[in-house]
Scaffold this motif. Structure first.
Motif, short mmCIF file in Angstrom:
data_model
loop_
_atom_site.label_atom_id
_atom_site.label_comp_id
_atom_site.label_asym_id
_atom_site.label_seq_id
_atom_site.Cartn_x
_atom_site.Cartn_y
_atom_site.Cartn_z
N MET A 109 0.83 -1.21 0.00
CA MET A 109 0.00 0.00 0.00
C MET A 109 0.87 1.26 0.00
SD MET A 109 -3.04 -0.99 -0.35
CE MET A 109 -4.14 0.33 0.06
N GLU A 110 2.15 1.13 0.32
CA GLU A 110 3.09 2.27 0.28
C GLU A 110 3.78 2.38 -1.08
OE1 GLU A 110 3.43 -0.09 2.95
OE2 GLU A 110 2.01 1.12 4.07
N ASP A 111 3.26 1.70 -2.09
CA ASP A 111 3.79 1.70 -3.47
C ASP A 111 5.20 1.16 -3.59
OD1 ASP A 111 1.57 2.48 -4.90
OD2 ASP A 111 1.99 4.61 -4.70
N ILE A 112 5.52 0.15 -2.82
CA ILE A 112 6.79 -0.56 -2.94
C ILE A 112 6.49 -1.85 -3.71
CG2 ILE A 112 8.66 -1.73 -1.71
CD1 ILE A 112 8.02 0.19 0.66
N HIS A 113 7.17 -2.06 -4.84
CA HIS A 113 6.89 -3.27 -5.60
C HIS A 113 7.48 -4.48 -4.87
CE1 HIS A 113 10.08 -0.90 -7.62
NE2 HIS A 113 10.78 -2.01 -7.53
N LEU A 114 6.61 -5.48 -4.66
CA LEU A 114 6.98 -6.66 -3.89
C LEU A 114 7.24 -7.87 -4.77
CD1 LEU A 114 4.28 -6.36 -1.08
CD2 LEU A 114 6.68 -5.65 -0.99
N GLY A 115 6.65 -7.90 -5.95
CA GLY A 115 6.82 -9.05 -6.83
C GLY A 115 5.84 -8.99 -7.99
N PHE A 116 5.69 -10.11 -8.66
CA PHE A 116 4.72 -10.17 -9.73
C PHE A 116 4.05 -11.53 -9.75
CE2 PHE A 116 8.99 -10.66 -11.49
CZ PHE A 116 8.92 -11.89 -12.13
N GLY A 117 2.93 -11.56 -10.45
CA GLY A 117 2.14 -12.78 -10.52
C GLY A 117 1.18 -12.72 -11.68
N VAL A 118 0.19 -13.61 -11.65
CA VAL A 118 -0.82 -13.71 -12.70
C VAL A 118 -2.18 -13.56 -12.05
CG1 VAL A 118 -1.82 -15.23 -14.45
CG2 VAL A 118 0.65 -15.22 -14.08
N ALA A 119 -3.03 -12.74 -12.64
CA ALA A 119 -4.37 -12.52 -12.10
C ALA A 119 -5.20 -13.80 -12.23
CB ALA A 119 -5.06 -11.37 -12.82
N ALA A 120 -5.70 -14.29 -11.12
CA ALA A 120 -6.54 -15.48 -11.13
C ALA A 120 -7.97 -15.13 -11.52
CB ALA A 120 -6.54 -16.16 -9.77
N LYS A 121 -8.36 -13.89 -11.27
CA LYS A 121 -9.71 -13.40 -11.58
C LYS A 121 -9.58 -12.04 -12.27
CE LYS A 121 -11.78 -16.42 -8.69
NZ LYS A 121 -12.15 -17.67 -9.25
N SER A 122 -10.56 -11.70 -13.08
CA SER A 122 -10.59 -10.38 -13.69
C SER A 122 -11.00 -9.36 -12.64
CB SER A 122 -11.56 -10.37 -14.86
OG SER A 122 -12.89 -10.53 -14.39
#
Length: 180
Positions: free
Chosen positions: A136-149
């Motif tokens: 929530m503090e705009d620090i990028h933590l990682g990446f993934g794939v959206a399971a839902k739209s």
């Protein structure tokens, strides 16, 4: 050390386009020089042309790493992004997910993001779209794939998975020696 073949370039661009879309071209044509992608030991490196010219003097068997590792090709020739690419993908990401402070540690331990952990989500994310996960503090933590739209996320159960975990900065610390 060699340039990517046409097929390798296509596979890598498709994987990166899931996260940053047409912004991928901005990684190659940068204001402070031209960058390119080179293959070394099945790993794809993002490197400036200036450093590439200097590295041409080093034999391939002596060269350990060159530039930033974007990912690697598996034995079945699929491309996997490494966490080392996060600093390059995050500024250009079209699809973003913010998670609540209580869920950050869970994500950094390799767990998927649940709806109850979701703080905010970018509009118009389709299912199986690549997303960058932020605190929530705009620090990028990682990446993934959206399971839902995005639309489905509004209706699902609070314990439903909304983002499948792929890579996170906790993994970078845990496997720092093998990510070269």
């Amino acid at each position: 050390m060699q340039p990517l073949t046409e097929e390798e370039t296509r596979v890598m661009f498709e994987k990166n386009a899931k996260c940053i879309g047409e912004n991928f071209q901005l990684l190659v044509d940068r204001p402070h020089g031209t960058y390119c992608f080179w293959l070394h030991n099945n790993r794809v490196y993002y490197v400036s042309e200036m450093i590439l010219k200097l590295a041409a003097n080093i034999s391939g068997d002596k060269l350990v790493s060159l530039g930033t590792c974007f990912g690697k090709f598996t034995k079945i020739h699929k491309f996997q992004l490494h966490i080392t690419v996060l600093n390059y993908l995050a500024p250009y990401a079209k699809y973003k997910v913010w998670i609540k402070p209580g869920a950050e540690q869970s994500f950094l331990y390799g767990n998927h993001v649940l709806k109850s952990s979701l703080g905010r989500i970018t509009e118009n994310i389709s299912q199986y779209q690549g997303v960058v996960v932020y605190s929530m503090e705009d620090i990028h933590l990682g990446f993934g794939v959206a399971a839902k739209s995005t639309q489905d996320c509004r209706k699902v159960d609070p314990m439903a998975i909304v983002v499948f975990h792929q890579e996170d900065i906790g993994e970078y610390v845990g496997h720092e020696k093998t990510l070269t």
